[in-house]
Scaffold this active site. Structure first.
Site, PDB file in Angstrom:
ATOM      1  N   GLU A   1     -30.425 -50.251  -8.735  1.00  0.00           N
ATOM      2  CA  GLU A   1     -29.442 -49.210  -8.430  1.00  0.00           C
ATOM      3  C   GLU A   1     -28.184 -49.807  -7.797  1.00  0.00           C
ATOM      4  O   GLU A   1     -27.061 -49.413  -8.133  1.00  0.00           O
ATOM      5  CB  GLU A   1     -30.082 -48.154  -7.523  1.00  0.00           C
TER       6      GLU A   1
ATOM      7  N   TYR B   1     -30.030 -41.568 -13.524  1.00  0.00           N
ATOM      8  CA  TYR B   1     -31.199 -40.689 -13.478  1.00  0.00           C
ATOM      9  C   TYR B   1     -31.991 -40.697 -14.789  1.00  0.00           C
ATOM     10  O   TYR B   1     -32.719 -39.738 -15.071  1.00  0.00           O
ATOM     11  CB  TYR B   1     -30.769 -39.263 -13.132  1.00  0.00           C
TER      12      TYR B   1
ATOM     13  N   LYS C   1     -24.521 -37.044  -1.597  1.00  0.00           N
ATOM     14  CA  LYS C   1     -24.320 -36.248  -2.806  1.00  0.00           C
ATOM     15  C   LYS C   1     -23.195 -35.209  -2.659  1.00  0.00           C
ATOM     16  O   LYS C   1     -22.730 -34.934  -1.544  1.00  0.00           O
ATOM     17  CB  LYS C   1     -25.645 -35.546  -3.155  1.00  0.00           C
TER      18      LYS C   1
ATOM     19  N   ARG D   1     -32.292 -34.449   5.356  1.00  0.00           N
ATOM     20  CA  ARG D   1     -32.447 -33.269   4.494  1.00  0.00           C
ATOM     21  C   ARG D   1     -32.788 -32.017   5.299  1.00  0.00           C
ATOM     22  O   ARG D   1     -32.351 -30.917   4.958  1.00  0.00           O
ATOM     23  CB  ARG D   1     -33.478 -33.568   3.403  1.00  0.00           C
TER      24      ARG D   1
ATOM     25  N   ARG E   1     -36.174 -43.751   3.473  1.00  0.00           N
ATOM     26  CA  ARG E   1     -36.904 -42.598   2.923  1.00  0.00           C
ATOM     27  C   ARG E   1     -37.425 -41.697   4.055  1.00  0.00           C
ATOM     28  O   ARG E   1     -37.418 -40.473   3.939  1.00  0.00           O
ATOM     29  CB  ARG E   1     -38.032 -43.058   1.993  1.00  0.00           C
TER      30      ARG E   1
ATOM     31  N   THR F   1     -37.980 -34.632  -0.442  1.00  0.00           N
ATOM     32  CA  THR F   1     -37.001 -34.222  -1.462  1.00  0.00           C
ATOM     33  C   THR F   1     -36.634 -32.752  -1.310  1.00  0.00           C
ATOM     34  O   THR F   1     -35.472 -32.372  -1.396  1.00  0.00           O
ATOM     35  CB  THR F   1     -37.585 -34.468  -2.874  1.00  0.00           C
TER      36      THR F   1
ATOM     37  N   HIS G   1     -29.575 -39.391  -1.725  1.00  0.00           N
ATOM     38  CA  HIS G   1     -30.559 -40.107  -2.544  1.00  0.00           C
ATOM     39  C   HIS G   1     -30.840 -41.435  -1.873  1.00  0.00           C
ATOM     40  O   HIS G   1     -29.936 -42.047  -1.304  1.00  0.00           O
ATOM     41  CB  HIS G   1     -30.008 -40.375  -3.952  1.00  0.00           C
TER      42      HIS G   1
ATOM     43  N   ASN H   1     -29.693 -31.680  -2.269  1.00  0.00           N
ATOM     44  CA  ASN H   1     -30.451 -32.207  -1.132  1.00  0.00           C
ATOM     45  C   ASN H   1     -29.752 -33.357  -0.411  1.00  0.00           C
ATOM     46  O   ASN H   1     -30.392 -34.165   0.252  1.00  0.00           O
ATOM     47  CB  ASN H   1     -31.886 -32.565  -1.547  1.00  0.00           C
TER      48      ASN H   1
ATOM     49  N   PHE I   1     -34.911 -30.207 -15.276  1.00  0.00           N
ATOM     50  CA  PHE I   1     -33.731 -30.104 -14.419  1.00  0.00           C
ATOM     51  C   PHE I   1     -32.704 -31.207 -14.672  1.00  0.00           C
ATOM     52  O   PHE I   1     -31.697 -31.297 -13.969  1.00  0.00           O
ATOM     53  CB  PHE I   1     -34.143 -30.101 -12.940  1.00  0.00           C
TER      54      PHE I   1
HETATM   55  P1  CMP Z   1     -33.167 -37.823  -5.855  1.00  0.00           P
HETATM   56  O1  CMP Z   1     -33.855 -38.560  -4.777  1.00  0.00           O
HETATM   57  O2  CMP Z   1     -31.713 -38.082  -6.031  1.00  0.00           O
HETATM   58  O3  CMP Z   1     -33.896 -38.142  -7.234  1.00  0.00           O
HETATM   59  C1  CMP Z   1     -34.017 -37.207  -8.283  1.00  0.00           C
HETATM   60  C2  CMP Z   1     -33.408 -35.907  -7.945  1.00  0.00           C
HETATM   61  O4  CMP Z   1     -33.755 -34.840  -8.791  1.00  0.00           O
HETATM   62  C3  CMP Z   1     -33.910 -35.475  -6.590  1.00  0.00           C
HETATM   63  O5  CMP Z   1     -33.347 -36.273  -5.603  1.00  0.00           O
HETATM   64  C4  CMP Z   1     -33.545 -34.010  -6.568  1.00  0.00           C
HETATM   65  O6  CMP Z   1     -32.266 -33.786  -6.015  1.00  0.00           O
HETATM   66  C5  CMP Z   1     -33.519 -33.661  -8.047  1.00  0.00           C
HETATM   67  N1  CMP Z   1     -34.545 -32.690  -8.331  1.00  0.00           N
HETATM   68  C6  CMP Z   1     -35.861 -32.829  -8.204  1.00  0.00           C
HETATM   69  N2  CMP Z   1     -36.491 -31.691  -8.554  1.00  0.00           N
HETATM   70  C7  CMP Z   1     -35.528 -30.812  -8.900  1.00  0.00           C
HETATM   71  C8  CMP Z   1     -35.543 -29.477  -9.351  1.00  0.00           C
HETATM   72  N3  CMP Z   1     -36.677 -28.815  -9.515  1.00  0.00           N
HETATM   73  N4  CMP Z   1     -34.346 -28.894  -9.619  1.00  0.00           N
HETATM   74  C9  CMP Z   1     -33.193 -29.576  -9.470  1.00  0.00           C
HETATM   75  N5  CMP Z   1     -33.124 -30.854  -9.054  1.00  0.00           N
HETATM   76  C10 CMP Z   1     -34.282 -31.457  -8.760  1.00  0.00           C
END
Ligand code: CMP
Length: 140
Positions: free
Chosen positions: A128, A51, A11, A104, A87, A93, A117, A114, A59
């Site tokens: 995807e 997404y 990312k 992470r 994973r 996450t 993905h 983070n 968010f």
């Molecule tokens: P990802 O695995 O890319 O899938 C969905 C993404 O949403 C997740 O990683 C996070 O980076 C993002 N995400 C989840 N919760 C929040 C949050 N509370 N605020 C901002 N981003 C979020």
């Protein structure tokens, strides 16, 4: 367990801190093979589609802004049980909850920023991968 493919994104928080190589090193050390990889600047349309499952979340706008704010590296990773293995390699996450040694824990800044993905199922991995790669780009 059969050889699987999973989809990965390095990312903007990670590419902007010059961490692509460091993250790829962790991926490869854990036995996953990077069989396709491309650095792109995601369009809003790409990020919103990718997404779309989160479109009702508060968010969502922040997530799309972030994912289009700087280049990302899209990847296909291959290996035994690759979806679950990646994973585990990524960690939780929220980096505050991520286990020691995970990508992470090592690199992420926050739940939004983070660093990586990874697909959550084999079915979603195929969907995807299809959003970012054509068959001819996957050479093993
Ligand atoms: P990802 O695995 O890319 O899938 C969905 C993404 O949403 C997740 O990683 C996070 O980076 C993002 N995400 C989840 N919760 C929040 C949050 N509370 N605020 C901002 N981003 C979020």
């Amino acid at each position: 367990m059969a050889i699987q493919q999973t989809f990965s994104i390095i990312k903007p928080d990670a590419t902007s801190r010059n961490l692509t190589g460091a993250i790829n090193k962790v991926i490869e050390e854990r036995g996953l093979r990077i069989v396709a990889q491309r650095r792109i600047l995601m369009t809003r349309a790409q990020a919103e589609r990718f997404y779309s499952i989160h479109s009702d979340r508060p968010f969502f706008g922040v997530l799309v802004d972030f994912m289009t704010s700087a280049p990302v590296v899209v990847q296909i990773l291959e290996g035994e049980n690759a979806v679950d293995v990646y994973r585990t390699v990524m960690g939780a996450t929220n980096p505050e909850e991520a286990a020691e040694g995970t990508i992470r824990k090592l690199f992420a800044e926050s739940i939004g920023k983070n660093s990586v993905h990874g697909s959550d199922s084999e079915e979603n991995a195929a969907l995807e991968i299809g959003q970012f790669f054509s068959e001819s780009e996957i050479v093993g």
